[in-house]
Enzyme design. Sequence first.
Site, PDB file in Angstrom:
ATOM      1  CG  ASN A 244      -6.404 -12.479 -14.510  1.00 53.55           C
ATOM      2  OD1 ASN A 244      -7.535 -11.793 -14.165  1.00 53.55           O
ATOM      3  ND2 ASN A 244      -5.546 -13.014 -14.002  1.00 53.55           N
TER       4      ASN A 244
ATOM      5  CG  PHE B  98      -1.961  -0.886   1.134  1.00 56.81           C
ATOM      6  CD1 PHE B  98      -3.027  -1.396   0.699  1.00 56.81           C
ATOM      7  CD2 PHE B  98      -1.522  -2.053   2.045  1.00 56.81           C
ATOM      8  CE1 PHE B  98      -3.710  -2.651   0.355  1.00 56.81           C
ATOM      9  CE2 PHE B  98      -2.475  -3.552   2.411  1.00 56.81           C
ATOM     10  CZ  PHE B  98      -3.352  -3.818   1.328  1.00 56.81           C
TER      11      PHE B  98
ATOM     12  CD  GLU C  67      -1.041   3.938  -6.170  1.00 52.90           C
ATOM     13  OE1 GLU C  67      -1.093   4.618  -4.883  1.00 52.90           O
ATOM     14  OE2 GLU C  67      -1.156   4.233  -7.365  1.00 52.90           O
TER      15      GLU C  67
END
Length: 692
Positions: free
Chosen positions: A578, A234, A651
């Site tokens: 994906n 993160f 993000e």
Amino acid sequence: MKPPPAVGVPQTRLEGPDKVTGRARYAADEPLEELAHGCLVTSTVARGHIRDISRVDDMPGVLGVIDHRNAPRLNPAAGGFFGPDGSLLLLQDAAVPHAGRPVALVVAETPEQARAAAAALTVTYDEQAHDCVFRAGHPAERPALTIFGEDVEIGDVDAELAEAAVVVDEVYHTVEQHCAAMEPHTATAWWEDGRLQAFDSNQGPFIVATTLATLFSLDPKTVRIRAEHVGGGFGSKGQCGPQLILAVMATTVLGRPVRVTLTRRQVFLATPPRPRIRQRVRLGADPDGRLRAIHHEAVFEESPLAEYLENCVEPTRTLYAAPAIRTRLTTVPLDIAPPFSVRGPGLTPGSFALESAMDELAEGLGIDPLELRLRNEPTVGPVSGLTFSHRNLVGCLQEGARRFGWTGRDHRPRQRQEGHLLVGTGLAATAFGTGALPSSASITAETDGTFTVSIGASDIGTGARTALTAIAADALGVHTGRIRLEFADSDLGPAWSAGGSRGTTSWSWAITTAAAKLTGSVPPVTVTADTTEELGALPHRERHAHSAVFAEVSVDPATGEVRIRRLLGMFAVGRVVNPLLARSQVVGGMITGLSMALYEEGIRDRVTGRNVNPDLAGYHIAAHADIPDVEADFVPDHEPDDPSGIKGVGEIGTVGTAAAIANAVWHATGTRQRSLPLRLDRVLEDRPPTGE
Ligand code: MOS
């Protein structure tokens, strides 16, 4: 015969079975002979000097204590993305720059012995007055770094605002946030055959190895960092962390392999938070909703140890057209742990302010907040004048509105009531800058028809391995079963990190370039590609992912409790490598946005300057019971200049969610929430819910 494409096909994580059976080894799982364990001691004062450190050498299992008196000297030139970084210079002198700063490392035979001795170790300080209280107008306030662009001044903001039919001029506050990845920061370091080796939990082993080499004045070739599996980052594992620096110091001094694992509290205290931010947004529009002016300024806190940039105004430069735009970024240095990237740095809090203000503008104009966004769709970069590589924000808004059931919404607040609950909906639009950063990859065509693809990438839990395997298979025109990926090792050459939402774009570009070089070669053969030149030659364009997030909330005015009922995110992120893992990633992002909206708040005691909730009991992160029906999907989009058409999903999921929720809370209650998190005490109403 060429197999069908692997890109665009849903595929579960290749390492999934290893992870669920416990075979996957994270950085603290690798067994090593003669392994010693280090435990940090962190400062309890916010500013001062170490006077004395007690001795714990006679405690069971203790092998030694590393502190400023015996620690190896570090090179102050070592830096990160924002220049030389003084926060890396641990244990170099007796000065204490912030509470929670590592001041010693106790090394022992077992983790328990190290922890017991670290707890027994007493550090005494000569305390100095500290300044830890963030406020705008602080005398130390100064312009922030301009590495992502100078402050913007186009048109005449004040003149346009004076002419506007409706003006919004409000201030928004966001708080200290922590990455709080599930896997605590951990590193295991040792010397072997003249090389410094480490398993480290990080987002980019090459970048970390480069910083570490500079820090310890080593030839970069003698440093090898691996990060095979990483349990979340993160942002907090984007640079060389204290666990690694201290493990390297200890193994250098003690001559044994040393593992340093931060406790959960130490993760909160000694790894970087998102800074507190105050933002002012002024918007002015004509009666039909066309923006005349956007003014967005942000003030954030940082540490004098390390420059940082919380670039809150990034979305303001590209999201909406307006003849006048002004942005300002200001920073206030305080005696605090140096802030760094957390979950969409800059854009996430920036978008909360901008998209809340847009909702307030729609309210003032009496028009549909969705329509307001559509009316201000730019044709070129509003500040740069550059064309958009490809932009499908409109698709996100329209498809999202259709699926969410936005049409027919009564735009007036406080119109829906269910029993004692107030119900409302809200939306936010966002942009997130995309692109690729220089990286290298090697591919070996083996004689058995398989290919070994080597790249110093890292998979922090998102499925990067799986995505890159699909990219490589398509680039080589073979089935994914013929691809063997060598991964997450600084020895594999320069590569960007899993950061800035630019991991997949950067790594896949290097892989496709290497695959192209391999065409026509006879195995066995190895080719290496580096994208530095190719990327440098790209045309300048506005490149962004976009999203529209819709939220439905219920509010109990008697308790202040906000519950999220539905979240829908529609995303334009270029080609989706994906669909299964990309959906999972943006849903995860939306949940962290929900968490920011409702719960997350690092609290600093103004008297001691210490963080008082450094654990997952005091620092609340959304849990399963907080998370409603979350849906996410993708609208058609592509990046014309990327060989695989990718923009990135890192993000963008997080960015718009907090504003969508705050706007829904306004719609439910009629009260604007301009400070996050939406705590009970902020939402609570002291009047009866039915208004009698
Ligand atoms: Mo991310 S917060 O760009 O590592």
